[in-house]
Design a protein around this motif. Sequence first.
Motif, PDB file in Angstrom:
ATOM      1  N   LYS A 158       5.803  -3.871  -0.092  1.00  0.00           N
ATOM      2  CA  LYS A 158       4.582  -4.697  -1.057  1.00  0.00           C
ATOM      3  C   LYS A 158       4.543  -3.988  -2.487  1.00  0.00           C
ATOM      4  CE  LYS A 158       1.997  -6.980   2.067  1.00  0.00           C
ATOM      5  NZ  LYS A 158       0.735  -7.321   2.701  1.00  0.00           N
TER       6      LYS A 158
ATOM      7  N   ASP B 244       4.531 -14.289   3.120  1.00  0.00           N
ATOM      8  CA  ASP B 244       3.940 -14.926   1.796  1.00  0.00           C
ATOM      9  C   ASP B 244       4.518 -14.437   0.647  1.00  0.00           C
ATOM     10  OD1 ASP B 244       2.302 -16.543   3.594  1.00  0.00           O
ATOM     11  OD2 ASP B 244       0.668 -14.977   3.535  1.00  0.00           O
ATOM     12  N   ILE B 245       5.113 -13.210   0.495  1.00  0.00           N
ATOM     13  CA  ILE B 245       5.536 -12.496  -0.616  1.00  0.00           C
ATOM     14  C   ILE B 245       7.270 -12.783  -0.663  1.00  0.00           C
ATOM     15  CG2 ILE B 245       3.626 -11.139  -0.873  1.00  0.00           C
ATOM     16  CD1 ILE B 245       5.672  -8.688  -0.056  1.00  0.00           C
TER      17      ILE B 245
ATOM     18  N   ASN C   7       5.298  -5.327  -6.450  1.00  0.00           N
ATOM     19  CA  ASN C   7       4.026  -5.379  -6.853  1.00  0.00           C
ATOM     20  C   ASN C   7       3.121  -6.244  -6.305  1.00  0.00           C
ATOM     21  OD1 ASN C   7       5.034  -3.774  -9.288  1.00  0.00           O
ATOM     22  ND2 ASN C   7       6.221  -5.283  -9.782  1.00  0.00           N
ATOM     23  N   HIS C   8       3.147  -6.074  -5.014  1.00  0.00           N
ATOM     24  CA  HIS C   8       1.947  -6.865  -4.245  1.00  0.00           C
ATOM     25  C   HIS C   8       0.927  -5.641  -3.804  1.00  0.00           C
ATOM     26  CE1 HIS C   8       3.515 -10.824  -4.122  1.00  0.00           C
ATOM     27  NE2 HIS C   8       4.432 -10.313  -4.103  1.00  0.00           N
ATOM     28  N   LYS C   9      -0.039  -6.101  -3.535  1.00  0.00           N
ATOM     29  CA  LYS C   9      -1.418  -5.258  -3.153  1.00  0.00           C
ATOM     30  C   LYS C   9      -1.001  -4.405  -1.932  1.00  0.00           C
ATOM     31  CE  LYS C   9      -3.615  -8.823  -0.017  1.00  0.00           C
ATOM     32  NZ  LYS C   9      -4.621  -9.418   0.364  1.00  0.00           N
TER      33      LYS C   9
END
Length: 140
Positions: free
Chosen positions: A132, A40-41, A136-138
């Motif tokens: 991640k 999803d990223i 810069n994703h959680k």
Amino acid sequence: MNMRMDKLQAAVLFAKRKYWDNNRGRKRRIHHFYTTELQDIMPLPTPWSAWYDPYVSVIFPKDPKAVREALTRADIEFRSHYNTPLHQEEFFHKGTDWECPYADSLAGRAISLPNHFHMTDTDVFKVIRAVKVALNHKDP
């Protein structure tokens, strides 16, 4: 079978054969973890599915430098591939003026994540977390 290997290599691989199914299953599970957590990223280069045995788990992040730096800081082994697109290699470039925008857009972005049957789930999620955080994703 003749795989152009010497007798010693053949003997070692033959001895390891009994572990093949278990090791193959573990590599598939690792690949599945990466797919589930990263699809999803970033777009993945090919559909990762369970019908084949993954040799490598490749990602193409938009910011490969940040991902490589994050993996290095986390002491995670990885490989970068295809920094120069094939059509721009000297051998192919002579006398041609090919345009391959898709290959150009992927150049230098291919990163093979570790996918070894001996990795623990904790190891795998350490890799996912580093990717991640770099993008810069959680944190998982």
